[in-house]
Design a protein around this motif. Structure first.
Motif: not given
Ligand code: CS2
Ligand code: MN
Length: 363
Positions: A3-14
């Motif tokens: 299982m994975s989770f999409r993450w947009f990166g520091e400062g770009n994701d809440t």
């Protein structure tokens, strides 16, 4: 199933990495370097920094979504060779950092498209919504004018600068047919898949969303027959699919359970989410629960279980619930609920009484 989770990166994701780590069973983030324009080579130091940042939270970086394809590759222009070379150099660096799966799409001009990012769901939450008539009766140049006039039409998958190029992109695609797009995709695969094989990477194309042509632009990754044709373009385990149940599910004729069985060994990455399709073709994204939408999520998870799926999965877009302020479709709460639903279905499908408990009683 991993299982994975999409993450947009520091400062770009809440959402933070510490929050992601607390969702049961999540081992990896699904990530990208979103500020790097399509066609440019990714710097190794940034890839390694991201890897270390995730590792500090006990998370892996095995899946990238996406390394975007430059429009010239989709258009089949002579300049494509240089962009494909850059693509392969990025793949080499990703392999060096341990990446196993690269998700990408081959949609001309647009990524996923919706007409309303905060449509009321009826229970106080909001969700992404597609109003067919607002897209399908619109002349693309009128659309460009609407977007420039600050309309609510949005292109969430793309950098904002793209809007200013829209008119010239439409112009470039004049006369490009579905058959041309198939040829250009094959040309790309014939260069990239041998590199993927050597590097131990599995490429995973994402279906078009929605899965039909829009604004007269061709779209080809739309259903079971076309996915079969896609896999045959370059027959290799490294040439695979990101099977997205929500994108494909916007067309109720798509039999996703059937696709899981047919393409079982060519699905390194699964996006699992639900949508509710209305009779007029509009659709809204719902909770992951089967009963809330049109897509048979329980049947889909059962099918993955039946094929012994050991690839990566992620919940896909979620609703915006509990007043969360977040990237449209990418909040923490509803996607975390989605994961627990997926795990519930998965664990129930393979349930056996824990043997450890019995052994404990034996002596
Ligand atoms: C979307 C897409 O449905 C989805 O997963 O978020 O933007 C997707 O990330 C890309 O099309 C994959 O290249
Ligand atoms: Mn998806």
């Amino acid at each position: 199933m991993k299982m994975s989770f999409r993450w947009f990166g520091e400062g770009n994701d809440t959402v933070t990495l510490s929050q992601i780590r607390q969702i049961p069973g999540v081992t990896d983030i699904v990530w990208s370097l979103h500020d790097i324009p399509a066609g440019e080579e990714w710097p190794l130091d940034r890839i390694l920094a991201l890897r270390d940042q995730a590792a500090a939270h006990g998370l892996g970086i095995n899946v990238v979504e996406s390394v975007n394809i430059h429009e010239d590759i989709k258009l089949g222009l002579p300049s494509r060779d240089a962009y494909i070379e850059n693509y392969i150099k990025t793949m080499e660096k990703l392999a060096q950092a341990g990446v196993k799966v690269i998700c990408y799409n081959f949609m001309p001009v647009f990524d996923w498209l919706r007409t309303d990012l905060h449509h009321p769901s009826g229970d106080g939450s909001t969700a992404l919504f597609y109003e067919k008539s607002r897209i399908e009766n619109v002349d693309p140049f009128e659309l460009v004018r609407q977007i420039n006039a600050n309309s609510t039409l949005t292109m969430p998958g793309w950098e904002p600068e793209r809007l200013s190029h829209l008119a010239s992109l439409f112009e470039a695609y004049r006369g490009v047919t579905e058959e041309h797009l198939w040829d250009h995709l094959k040309y790309f695969l014939d260069k990239v898949i041998p590199a993927a094989e050597t590097l131990g990477i599995r490429m995973a194309i994402h279906p078009d969303d929605p899965p039909w042509p829009i604004f007269g632009l061709p779209r080809i990754i739309t259903g079971q027959d076309n996915l079969r044709r896609f896999l045959a373009l370059h027959d290799s385990p490294a040439n695979g699919i990101t099977l997205c149940s929500g994108s494909l599910g916007a067309n109720p004729a798509n039999d996703i359970v059937g696709m899981i069985h047919e393409f079982a060994d060519r699905i390194p990455f699964a996006h699992i989410r639900n949508v509710k399709v209305f009779d007029n073709g509009d659709f809204i994204e719902t909770s992951h629960r089967t009963q809330d939408g049109t897509v048979d999520i329980a049947g889909i998870v059962r099918a993955y279980h039946d094929i012994g799926f050991d690839g990566y999965a992620r919940p896909d877009h979620g609703r915006h619930i509990w007043d969360e302020q977040c990237r449209p479709g990418y909040g923490l709460y509803d996607r975390a609920l989605g994961i627990m639903y997926l795990w519930g279905l998965w664990d129930a499908a393979g349930y056996r009484a824990p043997s450890a408990a019995k052994e404990g009683h034996a002596s």
